[in-house]
Design a protein around this motif. Structure first.
Motif, PDB file in Angstrom:
ATOM      1  N   SER A   1     -37.475   8.402   5.378  1.00 20.77           N
ATOM      2  CA  SER A   1     -37.880   9.399   6.367  1.00 20.77           C
ATOM      3  C   SER A   1     -38.683   8.744   7.487  1.00 20.77           C
ATOM      4  CB  SER A   1     -38.663  10.535   5.710  1.00 20.77           C
ATOM      5  OG  SER A   1     -39.786  10.037   5.025  1.00 20.77           O
ATOM      6  N   ALA A   2     -39.401   7.666   7.181  1.00 22.55           N
ATOM      7  CA  ALA A   2     -40.173   6.963   8.211  1.00 22.55           C
ATOM      8  C   ALA A   2     -39.276   6.180   9.164  1.00 22.55           C
ATOM      9  CB  ALA A   2     -41.178   6.021   7.552  1.00 22.55           C
ATOM     10  N   ASP A   3     -38.083   5.793   8.700  1.00 20.49           N
ATOM     11  CA  ASP A   3     -37.158   5.011   9.522  1.00 20.49           C
ATOM     12  C   ASP A   3     -36.567   5.843  10.653  1.00 20.49           C
ATOM     13  OD1 ASP A   3     -35.507   2.708  10.155  1.00 20.49           O
ATOM     14  OD2 ASP A   3     -33.838   3.744   9.201  1.00 20.49           O
ATOM     15  N   GLY A   4     -36.404   7.144  10.435  1.00 16.84           N
ATOM     16  CA  GLY A   4     -35.759   7.980  11.432  1.00 16.84           C
ATOM     17  C   GLY A   4     -34.282   7.652  11.548  1.00 16.84           C
ATOM     18  N   VAL A   5     -33.611   8.298  12.496  1.00 14.77           N
ATOM     19  CA  VAL A   5     -32.177   8.093  12.647  1.00 14.77           C
ATOM     20  C   VAL A   5     -31.773   8.426  14.078  1.00 14.77           C
ATOM     21  CG1 VAL A   5     -31.525  10.425  11.911  1.00 14.77           C
ATOM     22  CG2 VAL A   5     -29.926   8.547  11.562  1.00 14.77           C
ATOM     23  N   ASP A   6     -30.791   7.703  14.578  1.00 14.86           N
ATOM     24  CA  ASP A   6     -30.156   8.105  15.830  1.00 14.86           C
ATOM     25  C   ASP A   6     -28.686   8.384  15.525  1.00 14.86           C
ATOM     26  OD1 ASP A   6     -28.813   5.638  15.852  1.00 14.86           O
ATOM     27  OD2 ASP A   6     -29.869   4.868  17.590  1.00 14.86           O
ATOM     28  N   CYS A   7     -27.931   8.810  16.527  1.00 10.79           N
ATOM     29  CA  CYS A   7     -26.560   9.268  16.272  1.00 10.79           C
ATOM     30  C   CYS A   7     -25.673   8.175  15.694  1.00 10.79           C
ATOM     31  CB  CYS A   7     -25.951   9.860  17.536  1.00 10.79           C
ATOM     32  SG  CYS A   7     -25.862   8.727  18.941  1.00 10.79           S
ATOM     33  N   SER A   8     -25.669   6.998  16.298  1.00  9.20           N
ATOM     34  CA  SER A   8     -24.799   5.933  15.788  1.00  9.20           C
ATOM     35  C   SER A   8     -25.301   5.385  14.462  1.00  9.20           C
ATOM     36  CB  SER A   8     -24.662   4.809  16.821  1.00  9.20           C
ATOM     37  OG  SER A   8     -25.925   4.234  17.097  1.00  9.20           O
ATOM     38  N   GLY A   9     -26.619   5.396  14.263  1.00 13.39           N
ATOM     39  CA  GLY A   9     -27.179   4.984  12.980  1.00 13.39           C
ATOM     40  C   GLY A   9     -26.768   5.924  11.860  1.00 13.39           C
ATOM     41  N   LEU A  10     -26.707   7.219  12.165  1.00 12.95           N
ATOM     42  CA  LEU A  10     -26.265   8.210  11.185  1.00 12.95           C
ATOM     43  C   LEU A  10     -24.824   7.943  10.763  1.00 12.95           C
ATOM     44  CD1 LEU A  10     -26.764  10.993   9.713  1.00 12.95           C
ATOM     45  CD2 LEU A  10     -25.684  12.015  11.724  1.00 12.95           C
ATOM     46  N   ILE A  11     -23.941   7.769  11.737  1.00 18.33           N
ATOM     47  CA  ILE A  11     -22.534   7.535  11.428  1.00 18.33           C
ATOM     48  C   ILE A  11     -22.379   6.214  10.667  1.00 18.33           C
ATOM     49  CG2 ILE A  11     -20.218   7.226  12.385  1.00 18.33           C
ATOM     50  CD1 ILE A  11     -21.544  10.096  12.751  1.00 18.33           C
ATOM     51  N   GLY A  12     -23.022   5.163  11.155  1.00 16.77           N
ATOM     52  CA  GLY A  12     -22.921   3.856  10.506  1.00 16.77           C
ATOM     53  C   GLY A  12     -23.449   3.858   9.088  1.00 16.77           C
ATOM     54  N   ARG A  13     -24.606   4.461   8.881  1.00 18.96           N
ATOM     55  CA  ARG A  13     -25.207   4.526   7.544  1.00 18.96           C
ATOM     56  C   ARG A  13     -24.277   5.233   6.578  1.00 18.96           C
ATOM     57  NH1 ARG A  13     -30.028   6.664   4.853  1.00 18.96           N
ATOM     58  NH2 ARG A  13     -29.421   6.639   2.684  1.00 18.96           N
TER      59      ARG A  13
ATOM     60  N   ASP B   1     -32.118  17.458   6.557  1.00 21.63           N
ATOM     61  CA  ASP B   1     -33.408  16.983   6.046  1.00 21.63           C
ATOM     62  C   ASP B   1     -34.415  16.904   7.191  1.00 21.63           C
ATOM     63  OD1 ASP B   1     -35.607  15.648   5.005  1.00 21.63           O
ATOM     64  OD2 ASP B   1     -34.402  14.201   3.886  1.00 21.63           O
ATOM     65  N   GLU B   2     -35.282  17.893   7.273  1.00 19.48           N
ATOM     66  CA  GLU B   2     -36.227  17.964   8.391  1.00 19.48           C
ATOM     67  C   GLU B   2     -37.333  16.927   8.307  1.00 19.48           C
ATOM     68  OE1 GLU B   2     -37.444  21.975   9.052  1.00 19.48           O
ATOM     69  OE2 GLU B   2     -35.384  22.652   9.338  1.00 19.48           O
ATOM     70  N   SER B   3     -37.403  16.157   7.223  1.00 17.29           N
ATOM     71  CA  SER B   3     -38.400  15.093   7.136  1.00 17.29           C
ATOM     72  C   SER B   3     -37.940  13.833   7.869  1.00 17.29           C
ATOM     73  CB  SER B   3     -38.711  14.762   5.675  1.00 17.29           C
ATOM     74  OG  SER B   3     -37.619  14.078   5.067  1.00 17.29           O
ATOM     75  N   ILE B   4     -36.653  13.792   8.231  1.00 19.84           N
ATOM     76  CA  ILE B   4     -36.109  12.630   8.942  1.00 19.84           C
ATOM     77  C   ILE B   4     -36.011  12.972  10.417  1.00 19.84           C
ATOM     78  CG2 ILE B   4     -34.136  11.077   9.202  1.00 19.84           C
ATOM     79  CD1 ILE B   4     -33.485  11.619   6.244  1.00 19.84           C
ATOM     80  N   GLY B   5     -36.807  12.312  11.213  1.00 16.38           N
ATOM     81  CA  GLY B   5     -36.810  12.580  12.648  1.00 16.38           C
ATOM     82  C   GLY B   5     -35.923  11.613  13.411  1.00 16.38           C
ATOM     83  N   TYR B   6     -35.861  11.827  14.715  1.00 18.73           N
ATOM     84  CA  TYR B   6     -35.067  10.948  15.570  1.00 18.73           C
ATOM     85  C   TYR B   6     -35.859   9.679  15.871  1.00 18.73           C
ATOM     86  CZ  TYR B   6     -32.673   8.957  19.533  1.00 18.73           C
ATOM     87  OH  TYR B   6     -32.008   8.089  20.359  1.00 18.73           O
ATOM     88  N   ARG B   7     -35.166   8.541  15.798  1.00 19.27           N
ATOM     89  CA  ARG B   7     -35.724   7.269  16.269  1.00 19.27           C
ATOM     90  C   ARG B   7     -34.570   6.401  16.721  1.00 19.27           C
ATOM     91  NH1 ARG B   7     -36.571   2.090  14.927  1.00 19.27           N
ATOM     92  NH2 ARG B   7     -35.929   2.284  12.769  1.00 19.27           N
ATOM     93  N   LEU B   8     -34.625   5.936  17.954  1.00 25.18           N
ATOM     94  CA  LEU B   8     -33.602   5.052  18.486  1.00 25.18           C
ATOM     95  C   LEU B   8     -33.469   3.825  17.589  1.00 25.18           C
ATOM     96  CD1 LEU B   8     -31.602   4.566  20.800  1.00 25.18           C
ATOM     97  CD2 LEU B   8     -33.430   3.361  22.003  1.00 25.18           C
TER      98      LEU B   8
END
Length: 131
Positions: free
Chosen positions: A31-43, A17-24
């Motif tokens: 999509s406004a929240d963004g995601v980081d690596c550990s957030g992706l796994i946890g979610r 999903d290219e609408s979701i960018g990286y955010r620590l």
């Protein structure tokens, strides 16, 4: 019963999903929240069901106990096999404890196959990180 396949499928969907960018600290709750690596796994573990994983962001550096609580076995880097197996979660903490990286290991998935990133060529990849 936990559903690791559902967690990995959701992670792949979020990654595509290219609408979701990286955010620590992001967990891709929007999509406004963004995601980081550990957030992706946890979610994805939290949403998949069957895992006792918190629904809030814990960060790579703090993932050991939540993963144990979710039913995973921690294998120290000194005993890691040559190749991880499908569905493993790799947690790499920096020695100075300032961060790291977390990802699902997945076999035989659709991914970008052009390592130079000059094209959007997609194909089946034998081994890939979902990150």
């Amino acid at each position: 019963m936990n559903d690791l396949a559902a967690a990995i499928n959701q992670a792949q969907s979020i990654c595509w999903d290219e609408s979701i960018g990286y955010r620590l600290g992001g967990m891709a709750l929007s999509s406004a929240d963004g995601v980081d690596c550990s957030g992706l796994i946890g979610r994805c573990l939290s949403d998949a069901g069957g895992f006792n994983y918190p629904s809030y962001h814990v960060g790579t550096i703090n993932m050991k106990q939540p993963l144990i609580d979710a039913g995973f076995t921690i294998i120290p880097v000194t005993t890691v096999l040559d190749t991880p197996i499908d569905g493993d979660i790799v947690v790499m903490n920096h020695l100075d404890l300032t961060g790291g990286h977390t990802f699902f290991y997945k076999e035989n998935i659709q991914a970008y196959t052009d390592s130079s990133a000059d094209t959007d060529t997609v194909g089946l990849v034998q081994y890939a990180k979902v990150e």
